[in-house]
Design an enzyme around this catalytic site. Structure first.
Site, PDB file in Angstrom:
ATOM      1  N   SER A  53       0.795  -1.226   0.000  1.00  0.00           N
ATOM      2  CA  SER A  53       0.000   0.000   0.000  1.00  0.00           C
ATOM      3  C   SER A  53       0.831   1.280   0.000  1.00  0.00           C
ATOM      4  CB  SER A  53      -0.951   0.026   1.203  1.00  0.00           C
ATOM      5  OG  SER A  53      -0.229   0.186   2.410  1.00  0.00           O
ATOM      6  N   LYS A 122       0.611   4.493   6.720  1.00  0.00           N
ATOM      7  CA  LYS A 122       0.007   5.324   5.669  1.00  0.00           C
ATOM      8  C   LYS A 122       0.575   6.741   5.775  1.00  0.00           C
ATOM      9  CE  LYS A 122      -3.031   1.957   4.811  1.00  0.00           C
ATOM     10  NZ  LYS A 122      -2.920   1.088   3.607  1.00  0.00           N
TER      11      LYS A 122
END
Length: 254
Positions: A53, A122
């Site tokens: 990700s 993230k």
């Protein structure tokens, strides 16, 4: 001539012997463990990257060092920071949670000397009070300012928006459109690999549910209290060693 006297005898000290050496080793080991616990709790902690990700900046199984002093004394995550945080609400599926380390590795993990992968990583896109939306000319927009993320996100033929999720949002220019205001005490995060990142934008409720005050919608935003720290450096593998910096594009946001 008098008999030679060894150094320990001249100094009045007797050889330590086995028991003395064992006590010294135990003291050194306990001190080292205590120092490691202090470092993990207050200064830095090692993690490994469990998914794609955050490509291209972070690859699967990269080992990173997360620093914690940046968020001391009331400091909070800033836009552009890459942060590690605990699962804010069923973001990780059962098959994404790595098996717990066992044996000696489990001991090392407890004191922060063995990288763990049971958290998420993230990039912070919005902080409390920010309005984050997608998409203007293919760019994610924060407080009315489009972000130029070309230097760090995975390239896309359509837009800088996220992977598709059927959450009642609309489609605009090939991008999945959405808009959200970040609540107090929380942050809005996205992965750099937008086509493969189940992040805040993926977990957003439909506009109708957001406006209704549905408490389930809060899981799209990460509590600041769940943030472990900021990714400071990739330290393994050595050919990918490098420091993580906050991109300049976030400096233009009011």
């Amino acid at each position: 001539m008098g008999a030679e006297v060894d150094a320990s005898a001249r100094s009045g000290r007797r050889p330590k012997g086995f028991l003395g050496s064992l006590v010294e080793i135990v003291i050194i080991a306990v001190t080292a463990i205590l120092l490691a616990v202090v470092i993990k709790t207050f200064l830095a902690q090692a993690f490994y990257i469990p998914s794609e990700s955050m490509r291209p900046g972070l690859e699967v199984n990269d080992r990173v060092l997360v620093e914690k002093p940046s968020y001391w004394m009331g400091g909070t995550p800033e836009r552009g920071d890459v942060v590690v945080f605990a699962d804010p609400g069923d973001w990780l599926s059962a098959d994404e949670v790595p098996p717990a380390p066992t044996g000696f590795r489990a001991v090392l993990a407890k004191v922060g000397l063995y990288p763990t992968g049971d958290h998420l990583v993230k990039r912070v896109i919005g902080v409390a009070g920010d309005t984050v939306e997608c998409c203007e000319s293919g760019h994610v927009v924060v407080n009315g300012t489009p972000l130029d993320e070309s230097a760090f996100i995975a390239s896309s033929d359509t837009c800088d928006g996220p992977m598709t999720q059927d959450n009642g949002s609309y489609v605009e220019g090939g991008c999945r459109g959405w808009k959200a205001v970040v609540p107090e005490g929380r942050i809005f995060v996205m992965g750099d690999n937008r086509a493969n990142s189940a992040d805040s934008s993926f977990h957003l409720c439909s506009p109708e549910r957001q406006e209704s005050g549905d408490k389930a919608c809060s899981s799209a935003f990460v509590p600041v209290s769940d943030v472990v720290g900021r990714v400071a450096v990739v330290f393994w593998p050595t050919d990918r060693f490098g420091f993580e910096h906050r991109p300049e594009t976030f400096e233009a946001i009011d």
